[in-house]
Design an enzyme around this catalytic site. Sequence first.
Site, short mmCIF file in Angstrom:
data_model
loop_
_atom_site.label_atom_id
_atom_site.label_comp_id
_atom_site.label_asym_id
_atom_site.label_seq_id
_atom_site.Cartn_x
_atom_site.Cartn_y
_atom_site.Cartn_z
N PRO A 6 146.30 31.52 48.74
CA PRO A 6 145.80 30.20 49.11
C PRO A 6 144.49 30.21 49.90
CG PRO A 6 148.14 30.23 49.39
CD PRO A 6 147.74 31.61 49.02
N GLU A 7 143.47 29.68 49.29
CA GLU A 7 142.20 29.45 49.96
C GLU A 7 142.01 27.93 49.95
OE1 GLU A 7 139.04 32.10 48.65
OE2 GLU A 7 140.52 33.50 47.86
N LYS A 13 142.03 26.64 55.81
CA LYS A 13 143.23 26.98 55.06
C LYS A 13 144.49 26.43 55.71
CE LYS A 13 140.88 31.24 53.73
NZ LYS A 13 140.79 32.68 53.98
N ARG A 43 155.58 37.27 51.95
CA ARG A 43 155.09 37.98 53.13
C ARG A 43 154.80 36.99 54.23
NH1 ARG A 43 150.54 40.93 49.94
NH2 ARG A 43 149.80 41.65 51.94
N ARG A 54 138.08 44.50 52.24
CA ARG A 54 138.58 43.84 51.04
C ARG A 54 137.82 44.33 49.81
NH1 ARG A 54 142.09 43.60 53.34
NH2 ARG A 54 142.61 42.21 55.04
#
Length: 262
Positions: free
Chosen positions: A2-3, A59, A112, A252
Amino acid sequence: MPELPDVEMQRRYLAENSLNKRIKDVQVHDSYVIKGVSDQEFVSKLKDVKFIDTDRRGKFLEVYTDSGYDLAIHFGMTGHLKYTLKTSTLEDYTRVVFTFTDDHDLRYVAMRKLGGLFLVPEGEFTRIDTIKNMGPEPLNPKFNFSTFEKMTRGRSAKVKALLMDQAFIAGIGNLFADEILFQAEIRPDRRFSEFDEEELKKLFDEIKRVLHKAIQNKARIQDFEDFAPHRREGEDCPRCGYKIHATKISGRTSYYCEKCQK
DNA sequence: ACAATATCCTGCGAGC
DNA sequence: TGCTCGCAGGATATTG
Protein backbone atom coordinates in the site's frame (compact mmCIF):
# COMPACT_ATOMS: atom_id res chain seq x y z
CA MET A 1 2.54 -2.64 -1.03
CA PRO A 2 0.00 0.00 0.00
CA GLU A 3 1.28 3.35 -1.15
CA LEU A 4 -0.73 6.53 -1.58
CA PRO A 5 -3.07 5.28 -4.35
CA ASP A 6 -3.68 1.97 -2.58
CA VAL A 7 -4.45 3.70 0.70
CA GLU A 8 -6.83 5.99 -1.15
CA MET A 9 -8.68 2.87 -2.35
CA GLN A 10 -8.86 1.56 1.21
CA ARG A 11 -10.21 4.93 2.31
CA ARG A 12 -12.98 4.84 -0.28
CA TYR A 13 -13.77 1.25 0.64
CA LEU A 14 -14.22 2.17 4.30
CA ALA A 15 -16.21 5.27 3.40
CA GLU A 16 -18.61 3.22 1.26
CA ASN A 17 -19.14 0.44 3.76
CA SER A 18 -18.55 1.51 7.30
CA LEU A 19 -19.66 5.07 7.92
CA ASN A 20 -22.50 6.03 10.27
CA LYS A 21 -23.02 2.54 11.62
CA ARG A 22 -22.79 1.92 15.32
CA ILE A 23 -19.88 -0.25 16.41
CA LYS A 24 -21.27 -2.77 18.82
CA ASP A 25 -18.08 -4.72 19.37
CA VAL A 26 -14.33 -4.32 18.92
CA GLN A 27 -12.08 -7.35 19.04
CA VAL A 28 -8.31 -7.08 19.21
CA HIS A 29 -6.88 -10.38 18.03
CA ASP A 30 -3.30 -9.12 18.14
CA SER A 31 -2.37 -6.27 20.43
CA TYR A 32 0.92 -5.71 18.59
CA VAL A 33 -0.88 -3.62 15.97
CA ILE A 34 -2.61 -1.36 18.51
CA LYS A 35 -0.53 1.77 18.92
CA GLY A 36 -0.58 4.57 21.46
CA VAL A 37 -3.07 3.05 23.89
CA SER A 38 -3.73 -0.26 25.62
CA ASP A 39 -6.06 -2.81 24.04
CA GLN A 40 -8.61 -2.13 26.75
CA GLU A 41 -8.57 1.58 26.08
CA PHE A 42 -8.73 1.04 22.33
CA VAL A 43 -11.81 -1.12 22.69
CA SER A 44 -13.57 1.05 25.26
CA LYS A 45 -13.01 4.25 23.29
CA LEU A 46 -14.41 2.81 20.05
CA LYS A 47 -17.26 0.68 21.32
CA ASP A 48 -20.72 2.17 20.76
CA VAL A 49 -19.37 4.95 18.53
CA LYS A 50 -19.68 5.58 14.79
CA PHE A 51 -17.12 6.25 12.10
CA ILE A 52 -18.37 9.47 10.54
CA ASP A 53 -15.77 10.64 8.05
CA THR A 54 -12.49 9.70 6.39
CA ASP A 55 -9.38 11.41 5.16
CA ARG A 56 -5.92 10.34 4.05
CA ARG A 57 -2.46 11.63 4.91
CA GLY A 58 0.37 9.96 3.02
CA LYS A 59 -0.05 6.25 3.64
CA PHE A 60 -2.31 6.76 6.66
CA LEU A 61 -6.06 6.35 6.46
CA GLU A 62 -7.65 8.76 8.94
CA VAL A 63 -11.07 7.87 10.35
CA TYR A 64 -13.12 10.36 12.32
CA THR A 65 -15.58 9.16 14.93
CA ASP A 66 -18.47 10.78 16.77
CA SER A 67 -16.73 10.39 20.11
CA GLY A 68 -13.68 12.26 21.36
CA TYR A 69 -11.20 9.98 19.61
CA ASP A 70 -10.16 9.36 16.04
CA LEU A 71 -8.44 6.44 14.38
CA ALA A 72 -5.49 6.32 12.00
CA ILE A 73 -4.82 3.11 10.11
CA HIS A 74 -1.51 2.21 8.51
CA PHE A 75 -1.34 -0.87 6.31
CA GLY A 76 2.35 -1.58 6.41
CA MET A 77 3.11 -3.65 3.40
CA THR A 78 0.57 -6.44 3.65
CA GLY A 79 -2.50 -4.88 5.26
CA HIS A 80 -6.00 -4.38 3.95
CA LEU A 81 -9.59 -3.92 5.14
CA LYS A 82 -12.37 -6.42 4.68
CA TYR A 83 -16.04 -5.58 5.13
CA THR A 84 -18.12 -8.72 5.37
CA LEU A 85 -20.91 -10.51 7.21
CA LYS A 86 -19.77 -11.16 10.75
CA THR A 87 -20.63 -14.83 10.30
CA SER A 88 -18.18 -15.28 7.43
CA THR A 89 -14.95 -17.15 8.01
CA LEU A 90 -12.20 -15.14 9.62
CA GLU A 91 -9.29 -14.64 7.23
CA ASP A 92 -5.80 -15.66 8.33
CA TYR A 93 -3.89 -12.77 9.90
CA THR A 94 -6.99 -10.90 11.01
CA ARG A 95 -5.67 -8.55 13.71
CA VAL A 96 -8.61 -6.34 14.63
CA VAL A 97 -12.37 -6.67 14.04
CA PHE A 98 -15.04 -3.97 14.35
CA THR A 99 -18.57 -5.36 14.39
CA PHE A 100 -21.42 -3.02 13.49
CA THR A 101 -25.06 -3.23 14.53
CA ASP A 102 -25.88 -4.30 10.95
CA ASP A 103 -24.10 -7.60 11.73
CA HIS A 104 -21.21 -6.86 9.42
CA ASP A 105 -17.54 -6.71 10.35
CA LEU A 106 -14.84 -4.35 9.25
CA ARG A 107 -11.66 -6.39 9.61
CA TYR A 108 -8.05 -5.24 9.58
CA VAL A 109 -6.06 -8.06 8.02
CA ALA A 110 -2.27 -7.99 7.73
CA MET A 111 0.12 -10.88 7.36
CA ARG A 112 3.15 -8.95 8.54
CA LYS A 113 2.75 -6.54 11.40
CA LEU A 114 4.39 -3.53 9.81
CA GLY A 115 1.37 -1.28 10.11
CA GLY A 116 -0.99 -0.52 12.93
CA LEU A 117 -4.06 1.20 14.33
CA PHE A 118 -3.49 4.44 16.19
CA LEU A 119 -6.05 5.98 18.51
CA VAL A 120 -5.63 9.73 18.98
CA PRO A 121 -7.66 12.50 20.64
CA GLU A 122 -10.11 14.16 18.27
CA GLY A 123 -8.37 15.51 15.19
CA GLU A 124 -4.91 15.18 16.67
CA PHE A 125 -3.35 12.95 14.06
CA THR A 126 -0.12 14.91 14.41
CA ARG A 127 0.46 13.02 17.66
CA ILE A 128 1.74 10.31 15.32
CA ASP A 129 5.38 11.17 14.69
CA THR A 130 5.37 10.12 11.06
CA ILE A 131 2.41 12.39 10.38
CA LYS A 132 3.83 15.22 12.46
CA ASN A 133 7.04 15.18 10.41
CA MET A 134 5.39 14.39 7.09
CA GLY A 135 6.23 16.24 3.89
CA PRO A 136 3.66 17.73 1.53
CA GLU A 137 0.74 15.77 0.12
CA PRO A 138 1.72 15.35 -3.55
CA LEU A 139 -1.80 15.59 -4.97
CA ASN A 140 -2.70 18.70 -3.00
CA PRO A 141 -3.04 21.58 -5.49
CA LYS A 142 -1.07 23.71 -3.05
CA PHE A 143 1.90 21.47 -3.69
CA ASN A 144 3.29 23.30 -6.71
CA PHE A 145 6.55 23.36 -8.59
CA SER A 146 7.89 26.31 -6.67
CA THR A 147 7.39 24.44 -3.38
CA PHE A 148 9.03 21.35 -4.82
CA GLU A 149 12.01 23.29 -6.09
CA LYS A 150 12.61 24.78 -2.63
CA MET A 151 12.36 21.34 -1.00
CA THR A 152 15.06 19.93 -3.22
CA ARG A 153 17.60 22.69 -2.56
CA GLY A 154 20.60 21.56 -0.59
CA ARG A 155 19.50 17.94 -0.57
CA SER A 156 22.32 15.59 -1.50
CA ALA A 157 20.70 12.16 -1.10
CA LYS A 158 19.79 10.07 -4.10
CA VAL A 159 16.53 11.14 -5.67
CA LYS A 160 14.84 7.81 -5.07
CA ALA A 161 15.75 7.79 -1.37
CA LEU A 162 14.08 11.19 -1.03
CA LEU A 163 10.96 10.19 -2.98
CA MET A 164 10.48 7.33 -0.51
CA ASP A 165 11.17 9.53 2.52
CA GLN A 166 7.80 10.44 4.09
CA ALA A 167 9.32 13.52 5.69
CA PHE A 168 10.31 14.76 2.23
CA ILE A 169 7.08 13.95 0.38
CA ALA A 170 4.10 11.91 1.57
CA GLY A 171 2.76 8.61 0.28
CA ILE A 172 5.37 7.33 -2.17
CA GLY A 173 6.98 3.90 -1.69
CA ASN A 174 9.35 1.68 -3.59
CA LEU A 175 7.06 0.73 -6.46
CA PHE A 176 5.72 4.17 -7.24
CA ALA A 177 9.13 5.77 -6.81
CA ASP A 178 10.41 3.43 -9.53
CA GLU A 179 7.40 4.15 -11.72
CA ILE A 180 7.68 7.92 -11.33
CA LEU A 181 11.40 7.86 -12.16
CA PHE A 182 10.78 5.60 -15.13
CA GLN A 183 8.15 7.97 -16.51
CA ALA A 184 10.36 10.98 -15.81
CA GLU A 185 13.29 9.20 -17.49
CA ILE A 186 15.57 9.84 -14.54
CA ARG A 187 17.94 7.35 -12.95
CA PRO A 188 17.14 6.52 -9.29
CA ASP A 189 20.70 7.19 -8.13
CA ARG A 190 20.82 10.76 -9.44
CA ARG A 191 21.08 13.67 -7.01
CA PHE A 192 19.12 16.91 -7.15
CA SER A 193 22.30 18.98 -7.39
CA GLU A 194 22.86 17.54 -10.88
CA PHE A 195 19.32 18.25 -12.11
CA ASP A 196 18.57 20.96 -14.62
CA GLU A 197 15.29 22.90 -14.48
CA GLU A 198 13.69 20.76 -17.17
CA GLU A 199 14.42 17.50 -15.37
CA LEU A 200 13.13 18.84 -12.09
CA LYS A 201 9.91 20.00 -13.75
CA LYS A 202 9.48 16.67 -15.49
CA LEU A 203 9.93 14.84 -12.19
CA PHE A 204 7.41 17.12 -10.46
CA ASP A 205 4.86 16.60 -13.23
CA GLU A 206 5.30 12.83 -13.20
CA ILE A 207 4.82 12.63 -9.42
CA LYS A 208 1.37 14.17 -9.86
CA ARG A 209 0.50 12.40 -13.10
CA VAL A 210 1.52 8.89 -12.04
CA LEU A 211 -0.28 9.07 -8.68
CA HIS A 212 -3.42 10.57 -10.25
CA LYS A 213 -3.47 7.94 -12.94
CA ALA A 214 -2.94 5.15 -10.44
CA ILE A 215 -5.96 6.30 -8.45
CA GLN A 216 -8.03 6.54 -11.62
CA ASN A 217 -6.93 3.01 -12.49
CA LYS A 218 -7.78 1.75 -9.00
CA ALA A 219 -4.17 1.75 -7.87
CA ARG A 220 -3.09 -1.01 -10.18
CA ILE A 221 0.38 -0.18 -11.45
CA GLN A 222 -0.10 -2.93 -14.03
CA ASP A 223 -2.61 -0.70 -15.75
CA PHE A 224 0.11 1.61 -16.98
CA GLU A 225 0.61 1.23 -20.68
CA ASP A 226 4.38 1.11 -20.43
CA PHE A 227 5.05 0.61 -16.74
CA ALA A 228 8.50 0.04 -15.35
CA PRO A 229 8.83 -3.74 -15.14
CA HIS A 230 9.26 -4.22 -11.43
CA ARG A 231 11.07 -7.27 -10.18
CA ARG A 232 12.14 -8.16 -13.67
CA GLU A 233 15.84 -7.74 -13.86
CA GLY A 234 17.13 -8.69 -17.28
CA GLU A 235 13.76 -8.23 -18.97
CA ASP A 236 13.29 -5.76 -21.76
CA CYS A 237 12.39 -2.14 -21.14
CA PRO A 238 8.85 -1.65 -22.51
CA ARG A 239 9.90 1.64 -24.05
CA CYS A 240 13.25 0.97 -25.69
CA GLY A 241 13.79 -2.78 -25.41
CA TYR A 242 17.05 -2.45 -23.49
CA LYS A 243 17.63 -4.74 -20.51
CA ILE A 244 16.24 -3.57 -17.16
CA HIS A 245 18.87 -3.07 -14.49
CA ALA A 246 18.53 -3.66 -10.73
CA THR A 247 20.37 -1.83 -7.97
CA LYS A 248 19.98 -1.15 -4.25
CA ILE A 249 19.07 2.30 -3.06
CA SER A 250 18.25 3.05 0.55
CA GLY A 251 18.10 -0.71 1.15
CA ARG A 252 15.43 -1.23 -1.50
CA THR A 253 15.76 -2.86 -4.87
CA SER A 254 15.35 -0.36 -7.67
CA TYR A 255 14.60 -1.32 -11.25
CA TYR A 256 15.39 1.05 -14.05
CA CYS A 257 16.34 1.24 -17.68
CA GLU A 258 19.96 2.25 -18.17
CA LYS A 259 19.17 3.53 -21.60
CA CYS A 260 16.04 5.66 -21.19
CA GLN A 261 16.65 6.88 -17.66
CA LYS A 262 19.40 9.49 -17.66
C1' DA B 1 20.21 18.91 9.62
C1' DC B 2 21.08 15.42 6.77
C1' DA B 3 22.51 10.83 4.91
C1' DA B 4 23.13 6.06 5.19
C1' DT B 5 22.61 1.68 7.45
C1' DA B 6 20.60 -1.86 10.58
C1' DT B 7 16.45 -3.71 12.37
C1' DC B 8 11.60 -5.53 12.94
C1' DC B 9 7.59 -7.96 11.12
C1' DT B 10 6.30 -13.02 8.30
C1' DG B 11 6.29 -16.17 4.43
C1' DC B 12 8.48 -17.94 0.57
C1' DG B 13 11.81 -19.62 -2.61
C1' DA B 14 16.68 -20.68 -3.67
C1' DG B 15 20.37 -23.48 -2.65
C1' DC B 16 22.78 -26.91 -0.08
C1' DT C 1 13.18 -33.80 2.57
C1' DG C 2 14.55 -30.20 5.62
C1' DC C 3 17.38 -26.72 6.93
C1' DT C 4 19.29 -21.81 6.56
C1' DC C 5 19.62 -17.59 4.27
C1' DG C 6 18.08 -13.60 1.98
C1' DC C 7 14.51 -10.93 0.29
C1' DA C 8 10.07 -8.44 0.09
C1' DG C 9 8.83 -2.83 1.86
C1' DG C 10 7.33 0.64 5.41
C1' DA C 11 9.08 3.05 9.20
C1' DT C 12 12.10 3.88 13.12
C1' DA C 13 16.51 3.93 15.69
C1' DT C 14 21.16 4.46 15.41
C1' DT C 15 25.46 5.84 13.66
C1' DG C 16 28.35 8.86 10.87
